[in-house]
Design an enzyme around this catalytic site. Structure first.
Site, PDB file in Angstrom:
ATOM      1  N   ASN A  13      10.039   6.568  -2.941  1.00  0.00           N
ATOM      2  CA  ASN A  13      10.967   6.066  -2.361  1.00  0.00           C
ATOM      3  C   ASN A  13      11.802   4.506  -2.660  1.00  0.00           C
ATOM      4  O   ASN A  13      12.728   3.994  -2.076  1.00  0.00           O
ATOM      5  CB  ASN A  13      11.816   7.344  -0.697  1.00  0.00           C
ATOM      6  CG  ASN A  13      12.517   8.209  -0.985  1.00  0.00           C
ATOM      7  OD1 ASN A  13      12.776   8.439  -1.712  1.00  0.00           O
ATOM      8  ND2 ASN A  13      10.753   8.945  -1.076  1.00  0.00           N
ATOM      9  N   LEU A  16       9.871   1.980  -8.304  1.00  0.00           N
ATOM     10  CA  LEU A  16       9.152   2.870  -9.127  1.00  0.00           C
ATOM     11  C   LEU A  16       7.899   2.289 -10.040  1.00  0.00           C
ATOM     12  O   LEU A  16       8.118   0.864  -9.901  1.00  0.00           O
ATOM     13  CB  LEU A  16      10.666   2.981 -10.628  1.00  0.00           C
ATOM     14  CG  LEU A  16      10.054   2.884 -12.022  1.00  0.00           C
ATOM     15  CD1 LEU A  16      11.023   3.846 -12.328  1.00  0.00           C
ATOM     16  CD2 LEU A  16       9.114   2.393 -12.728  1.00  0.00           C
ATOM     17  N   TYR A 100       1.846  25.793  -0.364  1.00  0.00           N
ATOM     18  CA  TYR A 100       2.817  25.300  -0.048  1.00  0.00           C
ATOM     19  C   TYR A 100       3.903  26.969   0.095  1.00  0.00           C
ATOM     20  O   TYR A 100       3.576  27.626  -1.035  1.00  0.00           O
ATOM     21  CB  TYR A 100       4.012  24.734  -0.610  1.00  0.00           C
ATOM     22  CG  TYR A 100       4.393  23.383   0.535  1.00  0.00           C
ATOM     23  CD1 TYR A 100       3.573  22.684   1.620  1.00  0.00           C
ATOM     24  CD2 TYR A 100       5.759  22.580   0.075  1.00  0.00           C
ATOM     25  CE1 TYR A 100       4.235  22.044   1.755  1.00  0.00           C
ATOM     26  CE2 TYR A 100       5.862  21.938   1.013  1.00  0.00           C
ATOM     27  CZ  TYR A 100       5.831  21.871   1.683  1.00  0.00           C
ATOM     28  OH  TYR A 100       5.605  20.565   2.744  1.00  0.00           O
ATOM     29  N   ASP A 109       5.435  14.217  -5.884  1.00  0.00           N
ATOM     30  CA  ASP A 109       4.800  13.009  -5.453  1.00  0.00           C
ATOM     31  C   ASP A 109       3.084  13.704  -5.545  1.00  0.00           C
ATOM     32  O   ASP A 109       1.650  13.249  -5.923  1.00  0.00           O
ATOM     33  CB  ASP A 109       4.321  11.308  -5.478  1.00  0.00           C
ATOM     34  CG  ASP A 109       5.021  11.782  -3.707  1.00  0.00           C
ATOM     35  OD1 ASP A 109       5.777  13.056  -4.217  1.00  0.00           O
ATOM     36  OD2 ASP A 109       5.409  11.284  -3.679  1.00  0.00           O
ATOM     37  N   ARG A 110       3.120  14.263  -4.245  1.00  0.00           N
ATOM     38  CA  ARG A 110       2.061  14.327  -3.684  1.00  0.00           C
ATOM     39  C   ARG A 110       0.825  15.680  -4.472  1.00  0.00           C
ATOM     40  O   ARG A 110      -0.157  15.939  -4.470  1.00  0.00           O
ATOM     41  CB  ARG A 110       3.044  15.645  -2.128  1.00  0.00           C
ATOM     42  CG  ARG A 110       3.098  15.440  -1.566  1.00  0.00           C
ATOM     43  CD  ARG A 110       4.120  15.873  -0.381  1.00  0.00           C
ATOM     44  NE  ARG A 110       3.068  16.630   0.132  1.00  0.00           N
ATOM     45  CZ  ARG A 110       3.536  17.155   1.488  1.00  0.00           C
ATOM     46  NH1 ARG A 110       4.680  17.346   1.714  1.00  0.00           N
ATOM     47  NH2 ARG A 110       2.417  17.179   2.253  1.00  0.00           N
ATOM     48  N   THR A 187       4.512  -7.645  21.992  1.00  0.00           N
ATOM     49  CA  THR A 187       5.334  -6.578  21.501  1.00  0.00           C
ATOM     50  C   THR A 187       5.204  -6.593  20.121  1.00  0.00           C
ATOM     51  O   THR A 187       5.215  -5.307  19.682  1.00  0.00           O
ATOM     52  CB  THR A 187       6.858  -6.952  22.209  1.00  0.00           C
ATOM     53  OG1 THR A 187       6.787  -7.584  23.530  1.00  0.00           O
ATOM     54  CG2 THR A 187       7.685  -6.078  21.373  1.00  0.00           C
TER      55      THR A 187
HETATM   56  N1  LIG Z   1       4.793  -6.049  -2.677  1.00  0.00           N
HETATM   57  C1  LIG Z   1       5.446  -5.142  -1.711  1.00  0.00           C
HETATM   58  N2  LIG Z   1       6.929  -5.407  -1.551  1.00  0.00           N
HETATM   59  C2  LIG Z   1       7.264  -4.496  -1.122  1.00  0.00           C
HETATM   60  N3  LIG Z   1       6.645  -2.966   0.373  1.00  0.00           N
HETATM   61  C3  LIG Z   1       5.235  -3.357  -0.327  1.00  0.00           C
HETATM   62  C4  LIG Z   1       4.954  -4.237  -1.091  1.00  0.00           C
HETATM   63  N4  LIG Z   1       3.550  -3.857  -1.781  1.00  0.00           N
HETATM   64  C5  LIG Z   1       3.476  -3.112  -0.386  1.00  0.00           C
HETATM   65  N5  LIG Z   1       4.110  -2.787  -0.039  1.00  0.00           N
HETATM   66  C6  LIG Z   1       4.854  -1.431   1.233  1.00  0.00           C
HETATM   67  O1  LIG Z   1       4.677  -0.650   0.809  1.00  0.00           O
HETATM   68  C7  LIG Z   1       5.220   0.903   0.880  1.00  0.00           C
HETATM   69  C8  LIG Z   1       5.974   0.843  -0.915  1.00  0.00           C
HETATM   70  O2  LIG Z   1       4.887   1.650  -1.323  1.00  0.00           O
HETATM   71  P1  LIG Z   1       5.037   2.521  -2.699  1.00  0.00           P
HETATM   72  O3  LIG Z   1       3.489   3.090  -3.131  1.00  0.00           O
HETATM   73  O4  LIG Z   1       5.725   2.162  -3.449  1.00  0.00           O
HETATM   74  O5  LIG Z   1       6.348   3.832  -1.570  1.00  0.00           O
HETATM   75  P2  LIG Z   1       7.067   4.719  -2.642  1.00  0.00           P
HETATM   76  O6  LIG Z   1       5.663   5.728  -3.042  1.00  0.00           O
HETATM   77  O7  LIG Z   1       7.162   5.702  -1.539  1.00  0.00           O
HETATM   78  O8  LIG Z   1       8.199   3.997  -3.729  1.00  0.00           O
HETATM   79  C9  LIG Z   1       6.948  -0.175   1.441  1.00  0.00           C
HETATM   80  O9  LIG Z   1       6.958   0.640   2.480  1.00  0.00           O
HETATM   81  C10 LIG Z   1       6.053  -1.281   2.198  1.00  0.00           C
HETATM   82  O10 LIG Z   1       5.839  -1.190   3.566  1.00  0.00           O
HETATM   83  C1  LIG Z   2       7.085  13.057   1.115  1.00  0.00           C
HETATM   84  C2  LIG Z   2       7.571  12.620   0.514  1.00  0.00           C
HETATM   85  C3  LIG Z   2       9.318  12.305   1.080  1.00  0.00           C
HETATM   86  C4  LIG Z   2       6.790  11.340   0.530  1.00  0.00           C
HETATM   87  O1  LIG Z   2       7.649  10.213  -0.464  1.00  0.00           O
HETATM   88  P1  LIG Z   2       7.039   8.655  -0.900  1.00  0.00           P
HETATM   89  O2  LIG Z   2       6.620   7.733   0.260  1.00  0.00           O
HETATM   90  O3  LIG Z   2       5.814   8.742  -2.125  1.00  0.00           O
HETATM   91  O4  LIG Z   2       8.672   8.317  -1.402  1.00  0.00           O
HETATM   92  C5  LIG Z   2       7.927  13.195  -0.602  1.00  0.00           C
HETATM   93  O5  LIG Z   2       6.333  13.502  -1.890  1.00  0.00           O
HETATM   94  C6  LIG Z   2       9.328  14.007  -0.553  1.00  0.00           C
HETATM   95  O6  LIG Z   2       9.729  13.978  -0.884  1.00  0.00           O
HETATM   96  N1  LIG Z   2       8.499  15.612  -0.587  1.00  0.00           N
HETATM   97  C7  LIG Z   2       9.395  16.996  -0.723  1.00  0.00           C
HETATM   98  C8  LIG Z   2       9.134  17.727   1.009  1.00  0.00           C
HETATM   99  C9  LIG Z   2       8.181  17.736   1.099  1.00  0.00           C
HETATM  100  O7  LIG Z   2       6.841  17.612  -0.173  1.00  0.00           O
HETATM  101  O8  LIG Z   2       7.983  19.258   1.659  1.00  0.00           O
HETATM  102  K   LIG Z   3       4.774   7.853  -3.377  1.00  0.00           K
END
Ligand SMILES: Nc1ncnc2c1ncn2[C@@H]1O[C@H](COP(=O)(O)OP(=O)(O)O)[C@@H](O)[C@H]1O
Ligand SMILES: CC(C)(COP(=O)(O)O)[C@@H](O)C(=O)NCCC(=O)O
Ligand SMILES: [K+]
Length: 260
Positions: A13, A16, A100, A109-110, A187
């Protein structure tokens, strides 16, 4: 130039992530890799992918929705001569059985990360139960038994979502990121520590659940873009693995090649 190069793509989310390997099998050599925020997907074909050797196949997982998936597919087909293929969670694949209620609703991804983790664990020694943690936009914490059955998992907000929720839901919380402290006295530190220990606490609970359910110490793996931030605050033996999803995609791609 490798003739059977393989492109693996993981679309979360936030970003990529892509990796190009010299073959579609676990242990393949990594030739190139990168990550783009979802807003920048359109840069791939003419940017980071412009000079790459062409993969003969591609496999990915995507949880960011159909529109994002289509934008990524456009880049793949614009640049390379291979058809985009995406993993869908199923009842069983590559040594993992899906517990599930509705197997296809599990985030791909999971599913792929558990497959990668199981393969890694078996390459390290005898079969053990596992806890598989991904720290991305969201945090997921999966339990897998000694036979490879996915027992169930937790979904929590990631750091960023927790902080934004607190900012928007209160009058007095608009503060920069702080430090993780056992006893926070400002904080910023209170917010950062609260988020970190919320995640660490949930993970520790899942480790306890698996230990009690299985009567054995689980192998614990942690991956995802923000995993390195959590690692210093974790109890126990969590192995930080950069490419659990890429490993899982290699395992699945090889199984499919062998089956075809
Ligand atoms: N270079 C970066 N820029 C922005 N966010 C980063 C970076 N490295 C790590 N993060 C952290 O990693 C998270 C996103 O990790 P990522 O594995 O790409 O997520 P997703 O698989 O959900 O796209 C962000 O929420 C942020 O906190
Ligand atoms: C839980 C997640 C949002 C994780 O997404 P990510 O943090 O990798 O972007 C994704 O695996 C998702 O949309 N899952 C579908 C619902 C489920 O696994 O139950
Ligand atoms: K992921």
């Amino acid at each position: 130039m490798p003739r059977m190069a393989f492109l693996a793509i993981d679309i979360g989310n936030t970003r990529l992530k892509w990796s190009l390997f010299d073959a579609a099998r676990p242990g393949a050599q990594l030739l190139a890799h990168g990550a783009e925020f979802l807003d920048h997907i359109e840069r791939l074909a003419d940017g980071p992918w412009a000079e790459l050797p062409a993969p003969s196949s591609m496999l990915g997982c995507v949880v960011a929705g159909d529109a994002v998936r289509r934008r990524a597919e456009e880049q793949v087909t614009e640049r390379f001569d291979c058809s985009p293929r995406w993993v869908v969670s199923s009842a069983a694949e590559a040594g993992i059985v899906n517990g599930y209620d509705h197997p296809t609703r599990l985030g791909a991804d999971r599913w792929v990360a558990m497959i990668g983790a199981r393969h890694r664990m078996l390459s390290q020694g005898p079969a053990r139960p596992m806890v598989v943690v991904m720290i991305g936009t969201a945090v997921t914490v999966e339990a897998v038994d000694v036979h490879g059955r996915f027992l169930g998992g937790l979904i929590l907000p990631g750091h960023g979502i927790m902080l934004r929720a607190l900012e928007s839901g209160t009058a007095g919380l608009h503060v920069p990121t702080g430090e993780v402290r056992e006893f926070p006295t400002n904080t910023s530190d209170a917010l950062t520590s609260g988020g970190t220990y919320a995640i660490a606490g949930a993970i520790e609970r899942m480790v306890q659940h698996v230990r009690a359910h299985e009567g054995a110490e689980p192998a614990c793996y942690m991956t995802g873009g923000a995993a390195w931030k959590m690692a210093p605050s974790m109890n126990g033996n969590f192995e930080l693995v950069d490419g659990l999803i890429m490993d899982g995609l290699l395992v699945i791609a090889q199984e499919r090649l062998l089956a075809s």
